[in-house]
Design a protein around this motif. Structure first.
Motif, mmCIF file in Angstrom:
data_model
loop_
_atom_site.group_PDB
_atom_site.id
_atom_site.type_symbol
_atom_site.label_atom_id
_atom_site.label_comp_id
_atom_site.label_asym_id
_atom_site.label_seq_id
_atom_site.Cartn_x
_atom_site.Cartn_y
_atom_site.Cartn_z
ATOM 1 N N GLY A 166 40.081 42.373 48.219
ATOM 2 C CA GLY A 166 38.794 42.046 47.609
ATOM 3 C C GLY A 166 37.777 41.743 48.688
ATOM 4 N N GLY A 167 36.751 42.555 48.816
ATOM 5 C CA GLY A 167 35.757 42.341 49.869
ATOM 6 C C GLY A 167 36.379 42.547 51.234
ATOM 7 N N GLU A 168 36.196 41.581 52.119
ATOM 8 C CA GLU A 168 36.723 41.678 53.481
ATOM 9 C C GLU A 168 38.119 41.095 53.600
ATOM 10 N N TYR A 169 38.727 40.722 52.503
ATOM 11 C CA TYR A 169 40.017 40.033 52.553
ATOM 12 C C TYR A 169 41.067 40.741 51.700
ATOM 13 N N ILE A 170 42.317 40.415 51.989
ATOM 14 C CA ILE A 170 43.426 40.699 51.088
ATOM 15 C C ILE A 170 43.975 39.333 50.697
ATOM 16 N N PHE A 171 43.987 39.037 49.406
ATOM 17 C CA PHE A 171 44.402 37.723 48.917
ATOM 18 C C PHE A 171 45.831 37.766 48.389
ATOM 19 N N LEU A 172 46.559 36.679 48.596
ATOM 20 C CA LEU A 172 47.894 36.533 48.023
ATOM 21 C C LEU A 172 47.817 35.531 46.882
ATOM 22 N N TYR A 173 48.188 35.985 45.679
ATOM 23 C CA TYR A 173 48.202 35.139 44.493
ATOM 24 C C TYR A 173 49.620 35.017 43.962
ATOM 25 N N ALA A 174 49.885 33.911 43.297
ATOM 26 C CA ALA A 174 51.101 33.806 42.503
ATOM 27 C C ALA A 174 50.909 34.658 41.264
ATOM 28 N N ALA A 175 51.897 35.473 40.945
ATOM 29 C CA ALA A 175 51.806 36.314 39.755
ATOM 30 C C ALA A 175 52.122 35.485 38.525
ATOM 31 N N GLY A 176 51.534 35.857 37.394
ATOM 32 C CA GLY A 176 51.818 35.152 36.149
ATOM 33 C C GLY A 176 50.550 34.807 35.406
ATOM 34 N N VAL A 177 50.730 34.039 34.361
ATOM 35 C CA VAL A 177 49.601 33.685 33.510
ATOM 36 C C VAL A 177 48.957 32.398 34.003
ATOM 37 N N GLY A 178 47.798 32.089 33.417
ATOM 38 C CA GLY A 178 47.100 30.864 33.779
ATOM 39 C C GLY A 178 46.126 31.098 34.921
ATOM 40 N N GLN A 179 45.562 30.015 35.429
ATOM 41 C CA GLN A 179 44.587 30.090 36.514
ATOM 42 C C GLN A 179 45.249 30.639 37.773
ATOM 43 N N PRO A 180 44.728 31.713 38.362
ATOM 44 C CA PRO A 180 45.357 32.286 39.555
ATOM 45 C C PRO A 180 45.296 31.314 40.730
#
Length: 202
Positions: free
Chosen positions: A144-158
């Protein structure tokens, strides 16, 4: 398929490759292509930087430094064995080994058993993100944009665990304190390297 050409993932090692350019055209947000939780970003927590630097001549041979400029890892490719990349910790012990076959394989000592990189970091069908399994949990790497973000997968607020950015002569991985506490440092260093090395990992 090359990890950067799918979903317009930029290839820093080959700016002439498809999906790469010095000034890429504006792209639609990848969040619209993901499930609802990824469309709105959670508040950004404090991040701890780890920098891949001292390129010789690129990220395939480099040093990873962290807080107080402490050396955490040294990464060597084709030395001492051709066809391998090895990550050595601060004590000089090998902690991650990548074997560059037609379908590369990766192993992280005590964390990730030997497996193909395409199985560990599979690209989504629409090319918008890569999945990652670690510590019994599921994560996603999302550009996303100038970054690559690591998120926890799943439901709810990322929840953001890490972000990766690149300069001409360095790559920066920034981790949350929680990510380090639960043991994601070695995992994210290996994943960052694979995402930024310019080699096909699929």
């Amino acid at each position: 398929m090359h990890p950067y050409t799918q979903g317009r993932w930029r290839n820093p090692a080959n700016p002439n490759a498809p999906g790469s350019s010095r000034n890429p055209p504006p792209q639609p947000s990848v969040f619209g292509a993901l499930p609802d939780p990824y469309r709105s970003r959670a508040p950004k927590p404090a991040l701890i930087p780890f920098t891949f630097t001292s390129f010789r001549p690129n990220v395939l041979n480099c040093t990873v430094t962290g807080p107080q400029s402490r050396v955490y890892f040294r990464i060597t490719t084709d030395t001492p064995t051709v066809g391998y990349t090895v990550f050595f910790d601060s004590a000089g012990q090998p902690v991650t080994i990548i074997e560059w076959r037609n379908h590369p394989v990766v192993e992280i000592r005590g964390i990730l058993s030997k497996r193909s990189t395409s199985d560990w970091l599979p690209l989504s069908q629409n090319g918008s993100h890569r999945q990652m399994e670690a510590l019994g949990k599921h994560f996603v790497w999302v550009p996303g944009g100038e970054y690559i973000f690591l998120y926890a997968a799943g439901v709810g607020q990322p929840q953001v665990y890490a972000q990766v950015s690149r300069a001409e002569d360095s790559v920066t991985l920034e981790l949350t304190a929680e990510a380090i506490q639960i043991g994601l440092l070695e995992i994210c260093v290996a994943a960052t390297f694979l995402l930024q090395c310019g080699k096909s990992i699929d």
